[in-house]
Design a protein around this motif. Structure first.
Motif, PDB file in Angstrom:
ATOM      1  N   SER A  25       9.383   3.807   5.025  1.00 35.85           N
ATOM      2  CA  SER A  25      10.842   3.709   4.983  1.00 35.85           C
ATOM      3  C   SER A  25      11.340   4.381   3.712  1.00 35.85           C
ATOM      4  CB  SER A  25      11.291   2.242   5.009  1.00 35.85           C
ATOM      5  OG  SER A  25      10.834   1.600   3.836  1.00 35.85           O
ATOM      6  N   THR A  27      14.380   4.950   0.977  1.00 30.15           N
ATOM      7  CA  THR A  27      15.499   4.176   0.447  1.00 30.15           C
ATOM      8  C   THR A  27      16.801   4.847   0.845  1.00 30.15           C
ATOM      9  OG1 THR A  27      15.424   5.394  -1.623  1.00 30.15           O
ATOM     10  CG2 THR A  27      14.161   3.354  -1.517  1.00 30.15           C
ATOM     11  N   PHE A  28      17.809   4.058   1.058  1.00 32.80           N
ATOM     12  CA  PHE A  28      19.125   4.554   1.449  1.00 32.80           C
ATOM     13  C   PHE A  28      19.948   4.752   0.186  1.00 32.80           C
ATOM     14  CE2 PHE A  28      23.539   3.905   2.802  1.00 32.80           C
ATOM     15  CZ  PHE A  28      23.617   4.876   3.783  1.00 32.80           C
ATOM     16  N   ASP A  29      20.325   5.993  -0.075  1.00 36.55           N
ATOM     17  CA  ASP A  29      21.107   6.315  -1.260  1.00 36.55           C
ATOM     18  C   ASP A  29      22.584   6.166  -0.915  1.00 36.55           C
ATOM     19  OD1 ASP A  29      22.062   7.146  -3.661  1.00 36.55           O
ATOM     20  OD2 ASP A  29      21.322   9.214  -3.502  1.00 36.55           O
ATOM     21  N   ASP A  30      23.110   4.975  -1.139  1.00 37.35           N
ATOM     22  CA  ASP A  30      24.489   4.663  -0.772  1.00 37.35           C
ATOM     23  C   ASP A  30      25.490   5.551  -1.510  1.00 37.35           C
ATOM     24  OD1 ASP A  30      26.470   3.165   0.580  1.00 37.35           O
ATOM     25  OD2 ASP A  30      26.796   1.975  -1.237  1.00 37.35           O
ATOM     26  N   HIS A  33      25.661   9.114   0.115  1.00 42.90           N
ATOM     27  CA  HIS A  33      26.317   9.102   1.429  1.00 42.90           C
ATOM     28  C   HIS A  33      27.794   8.749   1.304  1.00 42.90           C
ATOM     29  CE1 HIS A  33      22.731   9.903   3.727  1.00 42.90           C
ATOM     30  NE2 HIS A  33      22.078   8.992   3.017  1.00 42.90           N
TER      31      HIS A  33
END
Length: 149
Positions: A25, A27-30, A33
């Motif tokens: 997975s 990481t989601f770079d908020d 985005h």
């Protein structure tokens, strides 16, 4: 290897496969985005404003052409009024759509700017509530075209 008058020679070499490593997975770079979505919203806002301005100019041009066309005595003034009232009706519908679109863009943009500022400036307080609010605002931002309908 041979077949009739055709002859070929093949040499084979041992293949050494590359190692492939996949992270399960990412990481989601908020922040990335969020910035990208806000930039897209800004471009949508500018493009839609330009489109609505061009449409208003086109309505004015068609209205002016209609007035010139109905100047002769053969054409009845009530027909001109019908054409002009239809043009005004279309223009008011487009103005309403423009206003609605700009309001929705502004609301989502302001909500995301506010949540971004709050999450970066606040370090104490209920962290879970802030994370939930930020996630909901991000969801509204990232799904904006569907959210706006």
């Amino acid at each position: 290897f041979g077949s009739g008058r055709l002859a070929a020679r093949f040499t084979y070499e041992r293949i050494k496969p590359y190692g492939v490593f996949v992270r399960r997975s990412l990481t989601f770079d908020d922040a990335y985005h969020r910035k990208d979505a806000l930039d897209q919203l800004e471009r949508i806002s500018v493009a839609s404003s330009e489109l609505f301005i061009r449409f208003d100019k086109h309505i004015e041009r068609v209205s002016r052409d209609a007035r010139q066309l109905f100047n002769s005595a053969v054409n009845k003034p009530e027909h001109l009024q019908t054409v002009l009232s239809e043009l005004n009706g279309i223009g008011s519908e487009v103005d309403h759509a423009a206003k609605t679109l700009q309001e929705k863009i502004a609301a989502v943009t302001n909500k995301c700017h506010d949540s971004g500022n709050a999450s970066s400036s606040s370090t104490d307080g209920p962290q879970d509530a802030m994370v939930t609010t930020t996630m909901m605002n991000s969801e509204a931002l990232f799904c904006f075209p569907w959210h706006a309908r």
